[in-house]
Each structure stands twice: as structure tokens, then as C-alpha cells.
Motif scaffolding. Structure first.
Motif, PDB file in Angstrom:
ATOM      1  N   CYS A 245       0.848  -1.190   0.000  1.00 36.18           N
ATOM      2  CA  CYS A 245       0.000   0.000   0.000  1.00 36.18           C
ATOM      3  C   CYS A 245       0.882   1.239   0.000  1.00 36.18           C
ATOM      4  O   CYS A 245       2.080   1.166   0.253  1.00 36.18           O
ATOM      5  CB  CYS A 245      -0.903  -0.005   1.230  1.00 36.18           C
ATOM      6  SG  CYS A 245      -1.944  -1.476   1.304  1.00 36.18           S
ATOM      7  N   HIS A 252      -5.629  -0.758   5.843  1.00 32.74           N
ATOM      8  CA  HIS A 252      -6.508  -1.275   4.774  1.00 32.74           C
ATOM      9  C   HIS A 252      -7.974  -0.952   5.025  1.00 32.74           C
ATOM     10  O   HIS A 252      -8.852  -1.780   4.794  1.00 32.74           O
ATOM     11  CB  HIS A 252      -6.343  -2.800   4.610  1.00 32.74           C
ATOM     12  CG  HIS A 252      -4.914  -3.249   4.645  1.00 32.74           C
ATOM     13  ND1 HIS A 252      -3.905  -2.616   3.954  1.00 32.74           N
ATOM     14  CD2 HIS A 252      -4.326  -4.293   5.297  1.00 32.74           C
ATOM     15  CE1 HIS A 252      -2.762  -3.252   4.189  1.00 32.74           C
ATOM     16  NE2 HIS A 252      -2.985  -4.259   5.006  1.00 32.74           N
ATOM     17  N   CYS A 258      -4.581   2.386  -0.853  1.00 24.78           N
ATOM     18  CA  CYS A 258      -4.593   1.048  -0.246  1.00 24.78           C
ATOM     19  C   CYS A 258      -4.764  -0.024  -1.326  1.00 24.78           C
ATOM     20  O   CYS A 258      -5.794  -0.089  -1.993  1.00 24.78           O
ATOM     21  CB  CYS A 258      -5.700   0.943   0.793  1.00 24.78           C
ATOM     22  SG  CYS A 258      -5.815  -0.723   1.478  1.00 24.78           S
TER      23      CYS A 258
END
Ligand code: GTP
Ligand code: MG
Ligand code: ZN
Length: 295
Positions: A245, A252, A258
Motif C-alpha cells: 500500500c 486497509h 490502499c
């Protein structure tokens, strides 16, 4: 002399002395009794006092200590589940997987009672096996009734100490009896509550191929957050670790950039697993209902 605690039932300890291939009632002496609580799986030193008694003089350092079930020095967890009889609870399984990974254990996931499955159940088994295989776990499908998968399970348990965990009534004791030949008490699944009846009461270790197999009582609740901070949970979803990410501490959820979220949206990561993750963290994301096959 060296011994291994193979059972603790209340205050009663059973110690196996491998050198003599014999078990004794273990009595912890002064210092050990005052300072330590002993558990199945503990390696100890002491001496044989008489035909039935082993005096425990020293507890050896533990590699780890599991809480559920209470066993020391565990290498591997065999999590037994069923799709039906009793019905599958993936959230409980996902919590267990996170906790055992946090403790550094290898995991084998077993779906038992495949002989009993309805047509619907067979479809569900296919779906869930691929969810967990795709996440990176070893999955074995078994039936104590037909013998399916038992060889494969034996192969997977060759070295070290393995403990069997999972809900009551899924067939943990039945599987262990089938692969070790040691008779264990088993019980029915109640037709009213569709749950097992907690037939196994205590942890007991059975010598198997140079290591031990531990039977333990079933349980129905484990919460990852009782074992670790919420920031750590994401590290125990092995499939999430494949994505980078934008922020390395990304949880997340709603963060910019993300990749895990994008993978869930594309259907590349299991939405069920992601839902479990959010539930563990008490989070909610509005876009999830737009993802295909994710209600
Ligand atoms: N048809 C079928 N029945 C099974 C199978 N495995 C276990 N059973 C039955 O399921 C019931 C529960 O099995 P147990 O081995 O007692 O389950 P457990 O997981 O040890 O349960 P607890 O000790 O309560 O945690 C028993 O009636 C077993 O005979 C299987 O593969 N197929
Ligand atoms: Mg049992
Ligand atoms: Zn992320």
C-alpha cells in the motif's frame, strides 16, 4: 531424569518418562510448586519416587504457552472445522488463524465430516477450501467415516507437537483416534443446538511419530484483539502481505492508495476474509456492499 507432562486434569499431572516408556503421577516439589503452574507439554526434570510417582524438581524453559487449549511447547495447530454438523463459523476460524500466527505456530486446516455433506454443503466446501488455500493455508478434507484424507493428515503431523483445536463436535477426538489408534471419548452433536457437547474435558498429549498430538476441548469464542494490538492484526492475514500500500502502516480501511482494498474490489482477495478483518477491528466500510458476491 527427563519427563514430559502429558496431561493436567485439575491439580493432577501425568508425566511420561520416555527413558522408561512409562507414565507417572507428577508431584511438583517445593520451588516448582511455589513458582510455576505446569501444563501439558511442559518438559521437566526429576526422579522416580516409586512405581506411580515422579517428583518434579525442575521445569525446563518453555518455547511457548498456548492459552486455548492450555499446552506448552506447541509447534503446530491443527484447526478442525466442519461445513455442516455443526455449521461453519468462518469468523471464529479467522480469529484462530490470526492468534496462532501471532504465536508463531504452523497451521493445518482440516475440514472434517465430508461424508455427511449435502449438495449445498459440497459447494460450500469447495468455496471455503479455495478461500483458505488462496490465502496460503494448507487445507485437508477428511472423513473419519470413509477414511478420506487421513493419510494426508498423518503425513502433515510428522514431527513436533501438534494440538487439535476448533469448535466442539467437529470430530477432533475422532480424528486423533483414527490416526493414532488410541481410543478417545467422543460425543454426538446435539440436534437441537447443532453444537457439540464438549465431550473432551482436558488436554491430553498422545505420543505420535517422535512428537505428540494433543486433544483438547472445543471452544466457541476467540478474539484476536485479546491477544494483540489492532495495528498488528493485518500482519496475520498472510494474503494481505502480498500487497504494498502507499503507506507502510496502512490498516486497509479508508487510507489513500490502499492496494488491499483495490484487490478486494477486483475480487482478487476474498471478501469474506476482508470482512472478518474489519469485524475484528470493529470497522465498517460503505463500499463493501458494491463488491460482487459480497453481501
Ligand atoms: N459422519 C461422520 N461423523 C463424524 C466424523 N468425525 C466425527 N464424527 C462424529 O461426530 C461426533 C463428535 O465427534 P468428537 O470426536 O467427539 O468431536 P470433538 O471435536 O472431539 O468434540 P469436543 O470434544 O466436544 O470438542 C461423534 O459422534 C463422532 O462419531 C466424520 O468424519 N463423519
Ligand atoms: Mg473431543
Ligand atoms: Zn492498505
Amino acid at each position: 531424569m527427563e519427563g514430559v507432562v502429558i496431561e493436567r486434569a485439575g491439580q493432577k499431572l501425568t508425566v511420561l518418562v520416555p527413558e522408561q516408556k512409562k507414565t507417572y503421577r507428577g508431584i511438583p516439589l517445593g520451588k516448582v510448586r511455589k513458582r510455576e503452574k505446569l501444563f501439558a507439554g511442559d518438559f521437566v526434570e526429576g526422579r522416580v519416587v516409586d512405581d506411580q510417582t515422579f517428583a518434579i524438581e525442575k521445569l525446563k524453559e518453555r518455547k511457548n504457552l498456548l492459552v486455548r487449549p492450555p499446552v506448552a511447547n506447541v509447534d503446530r495447530a491443527v484447526i478442525v472445522e466442519t461445513i455442516e454438523n455443526p455449521p461453519f463459523n468462518n469468523y471464529l476460524l479467522d480469529n484462530l488463524l490470526v492468534v496462532y500466527d501471532h504465536l508463531g505456530l504452523d497451521v493445518v486446516l482440516v475440514f472434517n465430516k465430508v461424508d455427511l455433506l449435502s449438495e449445498e454443503g459440497k459447494e460450500a466446501l469447495k468455496k471455503w477450501s479455495s478461500v483458505y488455500e488462496d490465502a496460503g493455508y494448507k487445507v485437508i478434507k477428511t472423513s473419519v467415516k470413509t477414511g478420506e484424507g487421513l493419510k494426508e493428515l498423518q503425513e502433515a503431523l510428522k514431527e513436533g507437537t501438534s494440538i487439535f483445536a476448533g469448535p466442539s463436535g467437529v470430530g477432533k477426538s475422532s480424528l486423533i483416534s483414527a490416526i493414532t489408534g488410541v481410543e478417545l471419548k467422543t460425543g454426538e452433536v446435539s440436534s437441537k443446538t447443532e453444537r457439540g457437547k464438549h465431550t473432551t474435558r482436558e488436554v491430553r498429549l498422545i505420543p505420535f511419530k517422535g512428537g505428540f498430538i494433543g486433544d483438547a476441548p472445543g471452544f466457541s469464542r476467540v478474539e484476536a484483539l485479546n491477544f494483540m494490538d489492532r495495528e498488528e492484526v493485518r500482519l496475520h492475514f498472510p494474503e494481505f502481505l502480498r500487497y504494498s500500500c502507499k503507506f507502510s502502516d496502512c490498516l486497509h480501511i479508508e487510507e489513500e492508495g490502499c492496494q488491499v482494498r483495490e484487490a478486494v474490489k477486483r475480487g482478487e482477495l476474498s471478501c469474506e476474509r476482508y470482512k472478518s478483518y474489519l469485524k475484528m477491528l470493529n470497522e465498517f466500510v460503505p463500499w463493501l456492499s458494491d463488491v460482487k458476491d459480497c453481501s
